[in-house]
Design an enzyme around this catalytic site. Structure first.
Site, short mmCIF file in Angstrom:
data_model
loop_
_atom_site.label_atom_id
_atom_site.label_comp_id
_atom_site.label_asym_id
_atom_site.label_seq_id
_atom_site.Cartn_x
_atom_site.Cartn_y
_atom_site.Cartn_z
N GLU A 99 0.82 -1.22 0.00
CA GLU A 99 0.00 0.00 0.00
C GLU A 99 0.85 1.27 0.00
O GLU A 99 0.51 2.24 -0.66
CB GLU A 99 -0.93 0.00 1.21
CG GLU A 99 -2.12 -0.92 1.04
CD GLU A 99 -2.89 -1.13 2.32
OE1 GLU A 99 -2.71 -0.35 3.27
OE2 GLU A 99 -3.67 -2.10 2.36
N VAL A 100 1.91 1.25 0.77
CA VAL A 100 2.76 2.45 0.87
C VAL A 100 4.02 2.22 0.03
O VAL A 100 4.76 1.25 0.28
CB VAL A 100 3.13 2.76 2.34
CG1 VAL A 100 4.01 3.99 2.42
CG2 VAL A 100 1.87 2.93 3.18
N HIS A 104 9.02 -1.31 3.42
CA HIS A 104 8.82 -1.50 4.86
C HIS A 104 8.67 -2.97 5.17
O HIS A 104 8.09 -3.73 4.40
CB HIS A 104 7.62 -0.70 5.37
CG HIS A 104 6.37 -0.92 4.59
ND1 HIS A 104 6.15 -0.33 3.36
CD2 HIS A 104 5.27 -1.67 4.83
CE1 HIS A 104 4.97 -0.71 2.89
NE2 HIS A 104 4.43 -1.53 3.77
#
Ligand code: AMP
Length: 119
Positions: A99-100, A104
């Site tokens: 999503e980002v 991460h």
């Protein structure tokens, strides 16, 4: 998917958005996920702009790569979950449901994290 300098993690790194920091070293920043999926849910991100794990694997320096593992080690120690365990995952791209668009890793623990998602 392209790197977008206005993604929320880039804003956190620039101090334009807040985050609950739990660990930091020269190359890595770690903070609590805003919608935790486990008792412990930490996001581990490189400070430099890398889109995803593939970008990072191809382009990051050895010290940057080592720093990610150092962060894992320190978080596991900090939360005292050496024995109980944890799950560390990263999502990449469309099929990985990232999503980002800033690399991460999710560190999940403090409880049974359940079976891996089915395919
Ligand atoms: P992913 O689906 O792997 O891209 O995961 C993105 C993660 O970022 C989700 O678990 C979100 O809950 C988390 N997230 C989004 N915005 C924030 C924020 N402002 N602070 C902390 N975590 C966030």
């Amino acid at each position: 998917m392209k790197y977008d300098k206005n993604n929320i993690f880039a804003k956190i790194l620039r101090g334009e958005a807040s985050a609950e920091k739990v660990y930091e070293n020269e190359f890595v920043f770690c903070f609590k996920d805003i919608y935790p999926k486990s008792k412990i849910h930490i996001l581990i991100i490189p400070k430099k702009e890398y889109l995803d794990i593939y970008d990072f694997s191809k382009n990051a320096t050895t010290p940057e790569k080592e720093s990610i593992f150092l962060a894992f080690e320190n978080l596991i120690k900090f939360y005292k979950i050496e024995k109980s365990g944890c799950r560390i995952i990263t999502n990449q791209g469309v099929d990985g449901r990232q999503e980002v668009p800033h690399l991460h890793f999710h560190l999940l623990g403090g409880n049974d994290t359940g079976k891996m998602t089915s395919i």
